[in-house]
Enzyme design. Structure first.
Site, mmCIF file in Angstrom:
data_model
loop_
_atom_site.group_PDB
_atom_site.id
_atom_site.type_symbol
_atom_site.label_atom_id
_atom_site.label_comp_id
_atom_site.label_asym_id
_atom_site.label_seq_id
_atom_site.Cartn_x
_atom_site.Cartn_y
_atom_site.Cartn_z
ATOM 1 N N ARG A 236 0.778 -1.596 -0.386
ATOM 2 C CA ARG A 236 -0.428 0.500 -0.047
ATOM 3 C C ARG A 236 0.941 0.822 -0.063
ATOM 4 O O ARG A 236 1.622 1.039 1.161
ATOM 5 C CB ARG A 236 -1.224 -0.315 1.139
ATOM 6 C CG ARG A 236 -1.923 -0.724 0.779
ATOM 7 C CD ARG A 236 -2.869 -0.978 -0.288
ATOM 8 N NE ARG A 236 -4.117 -0.934 -0.146
ATOM 9 C CZ ARG A 236 -4.161 -2.442 -0.800
ATOM 10 N NH1 ARG A 236 -3.760 -2.707 -1.905
ATOM 11 N NH2 ARG A 236 -5.503 -3.433 -0.621
ATOM 12 N N ASP A 260 4.299 -0.714 -7.139
ATOM 13 C CA ASP A 260 3.113 -1.086 -7.732
ATOM 14 C C ASP A 260 2.016 0.109 -6.724
ATOM 15 O O ASP A 260 0.954 -0.311 -7.440
ATOM 16 C CB ASP A 260 2.726 -1.888 -7.182
ATOM 17 C CG ASP A 260 1.886 -2.608 -8.107
ATOM 18 O OD1 ASP A 260 1.769 -1.816 -9.209
ATOM 19 O OD2 ASP A 260 0.711 -3.596 -7.887
ATOM 20 N N GLU A 265 -2.516 7.297 -5.082
ATOM 21 C CA GLU A 265 -2.530 7.311 -5.476
ATOM 22 C C GLU A 265 -4.159 6.668 -6.955
ATOM 23 O O GLU A 265 -4.939 6.608 -7.723
ATOM 24 C CB GLU A 265 -2.375 5.691 -6.395
ATOM 25 C CG GLU A 265 -3.139 4.353 -4.863
ATOM 26 C CD GLU A 265 -2.908 2.948 -5.321
ATOM 27 O OE1 GLU A 265 -1.941 2.646 -5.139
ATOM 28 O OE2 GLU A 265 -3.946 2.220 -5.421
ATOM 29 N N HIS A 297 -0.530 -0.151 -9.691
ATOM 30 C CA HIS A 297 -1.148 -1.199 -9.094
ATOM 31 C C HIS A 297 -2.049 -2.441 -9.941
ATOM 32 O O HIS A 297 -2.635 -3.235 -9.843
ATOM 33 C CB HIS A 297 -2.539 -0.800 -8.224
ATOM 34 C CG HIS A 297 -3.134 -1.416 -6.784
ATOM 35 N ND1 HIS A 297 -3.445 -0.299 -5.548
ATOM 36 C CD2 HIS A 297 -2.830 -2.024 -6.773
ATOM 37 C CE1 HIS A 297 -3.713 -1.434 -5.271
ATOM 38 N NE2 HIS A 297 -3.817 -3.095 -5.549
#
Ligand code: NAI
Length: 332
Positions: A236, A260, A265, A297
């Protein structure tokens, strides 16, 4: 059961419809592309069941309104649930389910993809060769064999990362608040967090986002890491203090960064922003570094995982409709 599916993309529509069909089309699925937030929740009016994803913002205000609108259950299509106020959901009598383990392999394999791409500079080599530039200057990597990898969070994903990296002959050390006896079969050694920061050549984050793990990678932690450390975050965004990491990249303490997930985000990921001016200056700075790879993600995004997510989500909704025990309910 009438279900409002938020944050739905083409792949969600395809696989949820297939999973629903396999159950004899028990449910009437309405797909909404927007994220579920206070501004969009009116779309959920009259739906007893909602399905949501990682960047939907399901806080107390949203839950209170949803309850008034008639919602009784939210089926999260994710493993993590840091974006849901579970305490408030309980208070309002809204059941929340999740998909605890749709494919730990998917996230673990993407983690290793980031490690290898950064180390062997695959992102640079790809562009060079396309331009007819076969020079090797600047492409030197290092052998993974013999390197120390520090894994923070030794649950399902952390364990799979260790399993894969053991095959590369790396030394694995780990930190977890709760030790996992299964993990030690990868010749891994548990340490305290500071020792992990000090000894690791590569640090990979696999713990959930909780108040105590928020910004677990910050200026202090970076200060005690090895020069040129590689940091990978497929967990996260908020586990990392991005500004501190940008500083660490500028002063070269951090040699490689693979992300990622990103703190901010929710306004960027899962949509095509290629024609839009990105106003997040921190993100824009981050992607200018040659030793940083950011993916949007996508670590979970394999066919196996999406199929599992869809099937488990439809199962949870079916259990709710049949007033059965919810196998994957989040209980606090
Ligand atoms: P898991 O629940 O199996 O493992 C999490 C581990 O973190 C557990 O061993 C737990 O004891 C440990 N932990 C809890 N508090 C901690 C603390 N304060 N410090 C260190 N460790 C702590 O979860 P799983 O399936 O391995 O997933 C890990 C995380 O990966 C999820 O929380 C989620 O945020 C993220 N994730 C990311 C995806 C992506 O597409 N990028 C997809 C799926 C999950």
């Amino acid at each position: 059961m009438k279900v409002a599916v938020f944050s739905s993309k083409n792949y969600d529509i395809k696989y949820l419809n297939e999973a629903n069909e396999a159950k004899g089309n028990m449910h009437e699925l309405s797909f909404f592309e927007p994220r579920l937030t206070y501004d969009t929740l009116s779309m959920a009016y009259g739906y007893k069941v909602i399905s949501a994803f990682v960047n939907d913002r399901i806080d107390r205000n949203v839950l209170e309104k949803l309850k008034k609108n008639g919602t009784e259950m939210i089926a999260m299509r994710s493993a993590g649930f840091n974006n849901v106020d579970i305490k408030a959901a309980k208070e309002f009598g809204i059941s929340i389910t999740r998909v605890p383990a749709y494919s730990p392999n998917a996230v673990a394999e993407h983690t290793v993809a980031l490690i290898l791409a950064l180390n062997r500079k695959v992102h640079k080599a790809y562009n060079r060769v396309r331009e007819g530039n076969f020079s090797l200057d600047g492409l030197m990597g290092f052998d993974l064999a013999g390197k120390t990898v520090g894994i923070i969070g030794t649950g399902k994903i952390g364990q799979n990362v260790a399993r894969i990296l053991k095959g590369f002959d790396t030394k694995i050390i780990a930190y977890d608040k709760y030790k996992n006896p299964e993990f030690e079969k990868y010749d891994a050694e548990y340490t305290d967090l500071d020792t992990l920061f000090e000894k690791s050549d590569i640090i990979s984050l696999h713990c959930p986002l909780l108040p105590e793990t928020y910004h677990i990678i910050n200026k202090r932690a970076i200060g005690i890491m090895k020069e040129g450390v590689m940091i990978i975050n497929t967990s996260r965004g908020e586990l990392i203090d991005t500004l501190d990491v940008v500083e660490g990249l500028k002063n070269r303490k951090i040699g490689y960064l693979g992300l990622d997930v990103y703190e901010e985000e929710e306004d960027l990921f899962f949509k095509d922003m290629s024609d839009i001016v990105i106003t997040d200056d921190v993100f824009s700075r981050l992607i200018t570094f040659p030793n940083v790879i950011v993916t949007g993600h996508q670590a979970f995004f394999t066919e196996n995982a999406i199929k599992n997510i869809s099937e488990v989500t439809i199962n949870s909704i079916t259990e709710f409709e049949n007033s059965e025990t919810l196998t994957n309910e989040i209980i606090i």
